[in-house]
Every structure is written in structure tokens, then in C-alpha cells.
Design a protein around this motif. Structure first.
Motif, PDB file in Angstrom:
ATOM      1  N   SER A  45      -2.591  36.475 -22.281  1.00 45.27           N
ATOM      2  CA  SER A  45      -2.130  35.319 -23.046  1.00 45.27           C
ATOM      3  C   SER A  45      -1.544  35.797 -24.357  1.00 45.27           C
ATOM      4  CB  SER A  45      -3.265  34.319 -23.295  1.00 45.27           C
ATOM      5  OG  SER A  45      -4.201  34.837 -24.209  1.00 45.27           O
ATOM      6  N   TRP A  46      -0.599  35.037 -24.857  1.00 48.21           N
ATOM      7  CA  TRP A  46       0.072  35.324 -26.117  1.00 48.21           C
ATOM      8  C   TRP A  46       0.035  34.049 -26.939  1.00 48.21           C
ATOM      9  CZ3 TRP A  46       1.756  36.540 -21.288  1.00 48.21           C
ATOM     10  CH2 TRP A  46       1.935  37.897 -20.983  1.00 48.21           C
ATOM     11  N   THR A  47      -0.395  34.151 -28.187  1.00 51.79           N
ATOM     12  CA  THR A  47      -0.402  33.002 -29.079  1.00 51.79           C
ATOM     13  C   THR A  47       0.757  33.162 -30.047  1.00 51.79           C
ATOM     14  OG1 THR A  47      -2.799  32.831 -28.870  1.00 51.79           O
ATOM     15  CG2 THR A  47      -1.781  31.660 -30.708  1.00 51.79           C
ATOM     16  N   VAL A  48       1.540  32.101 -30.179  1.00 49.58           N
ATOM     17  CA  VAL A  48       2.724  32.100 -31.033  1.00 49.58           C
ATOM     18  C   VAL A  48       2.682  30.860 -31.921  1.00 49.58           C
ATOM     19  CG1 VAL A  48       4.112  33.412 -29.378  1.00 49.58           C
ATOM     20  CG2 VAL A  48       4.139  30.922 -29.292  1.00 49.58           C
ATOM     21  N   ALA A  49       3.418  30.897 -33.020  1.00 51.70           N
ATOM     22  CA  ALA A  49       3.479  29.759 -33.935  1.00 51.70           C
ATOM     23  C   ALA A  49       4.924  29.369 -34.162  1.00 51.70           C
ATOM     24  CB  ALA A  49       2.836  30.115 -35.276  1.00 51.70           C
ATOM     25  N   SER A  50       5.125  28.082 -34.368  1.00 48.76           N
ATOM     26  CA  SER A  50       6.453  27.593 -34.710  1.00 48.76           C
ATOM     27  C   SER A  50       6.554  27.522 -36.228  1.00 48.76           C
ATOM     28  CB  SER A  50       6.700  26.213 -34.088  1.00 48.76           C
ATOM     29  OG  SER A  50       7.979  25.754 -34.474  1.00 48.76           O
ATOM     30  N   GLY A  51       7.128  28.559 -36.830  1.00 41.09           N
ATOM     31  CA  GLY A  51       7.265  28.621 -38.283  1.00 41.09           C
ATOM     32  C   GLY A  51       8.129  27.510 -38.843  1.00 41.09           C
ATOM     33  N   PHE A  52       8.973  26.911 -38.014  1.00 37.68           N
ATOM     34  CA  PHE A  52       9.820  25.804 -38.459  1.00 37.68           C
ATOM     35  C   PHE A  52       9.208  24.457 -38.095  1.00 37.68           C
ATOM     36  CE2 PHE A  52      12.826  29.353 -38.235  1.00 37.68           C
ATOM     37  CZ  PHE A  52      13.345  29.285 -39.517  1.00 37.68           C
ATOM     38  N   GLY A  53       7.935  24.468 -37.714  1.00 36.69           N
ATOM     39  CA  GLY A  53       7.235  23.215 -37.440  1.00 36.69           C
ATOM     40  C   GLY A  53       7.505  22.674 -36.051  1.00 36.69           C
ATOM     41  N   VAL A  79       4.207  31.833 -17.295  1.00 36.64           N
ATOM     42  CA  VAL A  79       3.174  31.332 -18.204  1.00 36.64           C
ATOM     43  C   VAL A  79       3.176  29.808 -18.238  1.00 36.64           C
ATOM     44  CG1 VAL A  79       3.216  33.377 -19.713  1.00 36.64           C
ATOM     45  CG2 VAL A  79       4.723  31.435 -20.213  1.00 36.64           C
ATOM     46  N   THR A  80       2.069  29.284 -18.736  1.00 32.98           N
ATOM     47  CA  THR A  80       1.961  27.861 -19.042  1.00 32.98           C
ATOM     48  C   THR A  80       1.610  27.753 -20.514  1.00 32.98           C
ATOM     49  OG1 THR A  80       1.222  27.338 -16.812  1.00 32.98           O
ATOM     50  CG2 THR A  80       0.781  25.698 -18.506  1.00 32.98           C
ATOM     51  N   ALA A  81       2.285  26.856 -21.220  1.00 31.47           N
ATOM     52  CA  ALA A  81       2.059  26.659 -22.654  1.00 31.47           C
ATOM     53  C   ALA A  81       0.932  25.664 -22.876  1.00 31.47           C
ATOM     54  CB  ALA A  81       3.338  26.154 -23.307  1.00 31.47           C
ATOM     55  N   HIS A  82       0.012  26.028 -23.768  1.00 37.25           N
ATOM     56  CA  HIS A  82      -1.086  25.159 -24.167  1.00 37.25           C
ATOM     57  C   HIS A  82      -1.000  24.983 -25.683  1.00 37.25           C
ATOM     58  CE1 HIS A  82      -3.021  25.553 -20.223  1.00 37.25           C
ATOM     59  NE2 HIS A  82      -2.599  26.811 -20.281  1.00 37.25           N
ATOM     60  N   SER A 128      -1.470  23.647 -40.608  1.00 36.24           N
ATOM     61  CA  SER A 128      -0.219  22.895 -40.758  1.00 36.24           C
ATOM     62  C   SER A 128       0.893  23.394 -39.839  1.00 36.24           C
ATOM     63  CB  SER A 128       0.246  22.946 -42.212  1.00 36.24           C
ATOM     64  OG  SER A 128       0.611  24.267 -42.564  1.00 36.24           O
ATOM     65  N   LEU A 129       0.647  24.496 -39.131  1.00 38.72           N
ATOM     66  CA  LEU A 129       1.646  25.043 -38.202  1.00 38.72           C
ATOM     67  C   LEU A 129       1.281  24.689 -36.766  1.00 38.72           C
ATOM     68  CD1 LEU A 129       2.094  28.694 -39.518  1.00 38.72           C
ATOM     69  CD2 LEU A 129       3.795  26.873 -39.576  1.00 38.72           C
ATOM     70  N   PRO A 130       2.268  24.385 -35.938  1.00 38.33           N
ATOM     71  CA  PRO A 130       1.963  24.202 -34.514  1.00 38.33           C
ATOM     72  C   PRO A 130       1.857  25.559 -33.812  1.00 38.33           C
ATOM     73  CG  PRO A 130       4.218  23.520 -34.990  1.00 38.33           C
ATOM     74  CD  PRO A 130       3.618  23.995 -36.278  1.00 38.33           C
ATOM     75  N   PHE A 131       0.717  25.807 -33.184  1.00 45.75           N
ATOM     76  CA  PHE A 131       0.480  27.031 -32.428  1.00 45.75           C
ATOM     77  C   PHE A 131       0.481  26.717 -30.942  1.00 45.75           C
ATOM     78  CE2 PHE A 131      -1.039  28.451 -36.489  1.00 45.75           C
ATOM     79  CZ  PHE A 131      -0.839  29.818 -36.491  1.00 45.75           C
ATOM     80  N   VAL A 132       0.950  27.685 -30.163  1.00 46.90           N
ATOM     81  CA  VAL A 132       1.012  27.553 -28.711  1.00 46.90           C
ATOM     82  C   VAL A 132       0.415  28.812 -28.103  1.00 46.90           C
ATOM     83  CG1 VAL A 132       2.532  27.308 -26.703  1.00 46.90           C
ATOM     84  CG2 VAL A 132       3.147  26.214 -28.868  1.00 46.90           C
ATOM     85  N   ARG A 133      -0.452  28.636 -27.124  1.00 50.16           N
ATOM     86  CA  ARG A 133      -0.976  29.774 -26.362  1.00 50.16           C
ATOM     87  C   ARG A 133      -0.261  29.783 -25.021  1.00 50.16           C
ATOM     88  NH1 ARG A 133      -6.454  29.864 -27.336  1.00 50.16           N
ATOM     89  NH2 ARG A 133      -5.891  31.196 -29.076  1.00 50.16           N
ATOM     90  N   LEU A 134       0.397  30.879 -24.713  1.00 48.06           N
ATOM     91  CA  LEU A 134       1.128  31.062 -23.460  1.00 48.06           C
ATOM     92  C   LEU A 134       0.229  31.865 -22.530  1.00 48.06           C
ATOM     93  CD1 LEU A 134       4.461  32.072 -25.179  1.00 48.06           C
ATOM     94  CD2 LEU A 134       3.937  29.836 -24.171  1.00 48.06           C
ATOM     95  N   VAL A 135      -0.268  31.214 -21.478  1.00 46.55           N
ATOM     96  CA  VAL A 135      -1.241  31.828 -20.581  1.00 46.55           C
ATOM     97  C   VAL A 135      -0.564  32.212 -19.275  1.00 46.55           C
ATOM     98  CG1 VAL A 135      -3.441  31.528 -19.383  1.00 46.55           C
ATOM     99  CG2 VAL A 135      -3.092  30.465 -21.620  1.00 46.55           C
TER     100      VAL A 135
END
Length: 142
Positions: A45-53, A79-82, A128-135
């Protein structure tokens, strides 16, 4: 760089995300920074953040269609995004800031938060940032 086979140069810090456009339905490609990666029960899994919200196109596309693919190095993974809750995003950002303090300070400054040498509340930044875990496991193939 990913198309040229140079993905391994990023040493897992960047991924090529292949996702579905929410209005066109066509494949879209975006390079994103990995905040955390892990392997649990043989699934990466990889966790990523949307720096632009939440208005970033790739984020909105994953909200609409969570099945995607990532290229890590030279390999593609379905992957599936969570979407992560704000509290977990705060924890993820706190861990990231301890591993990459300069990058975390720059991100906080970009978001308009005070970074003039005083302690930044990275937990609050992460909330305050949206995070997504790609599994790894489900999603379209390359």
C-alpha cells in the motif's frame, strides 16, 4: 521519466498514478509523492496526500472511481483507493514530518502556516489535507 523506464530513480518516493477521468472516462496519469508505504499480509500500500486539497483532479477522479493502477519503479500494480479520515491523516503527516522535516516545513509554508522556526503542528496540517491509501489487489490492469 516513468515512460522512459526511469521510475527506479525515484526509489519509491514518487508513483505514477493511472486513474480514470471522472467526466471523460479516459485514462489519466499523474505523478504523486508517496507519504508512506507498507506491506501487510503480502499486499503493498502507498499513502499519498493531495497538497492542493480536495479539488485536485486526480483526487476527485479517485473519489469517483477508486480503482486505479500505480507504477512503482518499473512495475505496475492494480490498486483501490481508500480515503483516510482526518484523524488518521494527522497521524500520517506527523510521521512524515519526522522523516522529512524540510519537505514538511515547505508544505506547511505553502499552505500558509507559520514555519519561521517555531514548532509546526503537523498533526493539524495532516488533518486539513486529504490523504488516500492506495491498496494493491483490485483495480484495472496496466
Amino acid at each position: 521519466m516513468f515512460r522512459a523506464g526511469l521510475g527506479p530513480l525515484f526509489r519509491g518516493r514518487l508513483l505514477l498514478l493511472v486513474h480514470t477521468g471522472r467526466t471523460t472516462g479516459r485514462p489519466r496519469r499523474t505523478v504523486i509523492e508517496v507519504v508512506e508505504s507498507a506491506t501487510v499480509d503480502g499486499r503493498r500500500s502507498w499513502t499519498v496526500a493531495s497538497g492542493f486539497g480536495p479539488d485536485a483532479d486526480w483526487y476527485r477522479n479517485l473519489v469517483r472511481t477508486p480503482h486505479a493502477a500505480v507504477q512503482d519503479g518499473r512495475r505496475f500494480h492494480a490498486v483501490t483507493a481508500h480515503l483516510l479520515p482526518a484523524e488518521e491523516g494527522g497521524e500520517v503527516m506527523s510521521r512524515y514530518a519526522s522523516r522529512h522535516p524540510r519537505t514538511a516545513r515547505r508544505l506547511a509554508g505553502f499552505m500558509g502556516l507559520a514555519v519561521d522556526g517555531r514548532t509546526v503542528d503537523y498533526h493539524r496540517v495532516g488533518e486539513s489535507l486529504p490523504f488516500v491509501r492506495l491498496v494493491e489487489g483490485t483495480g484495472p490492469r496496466r
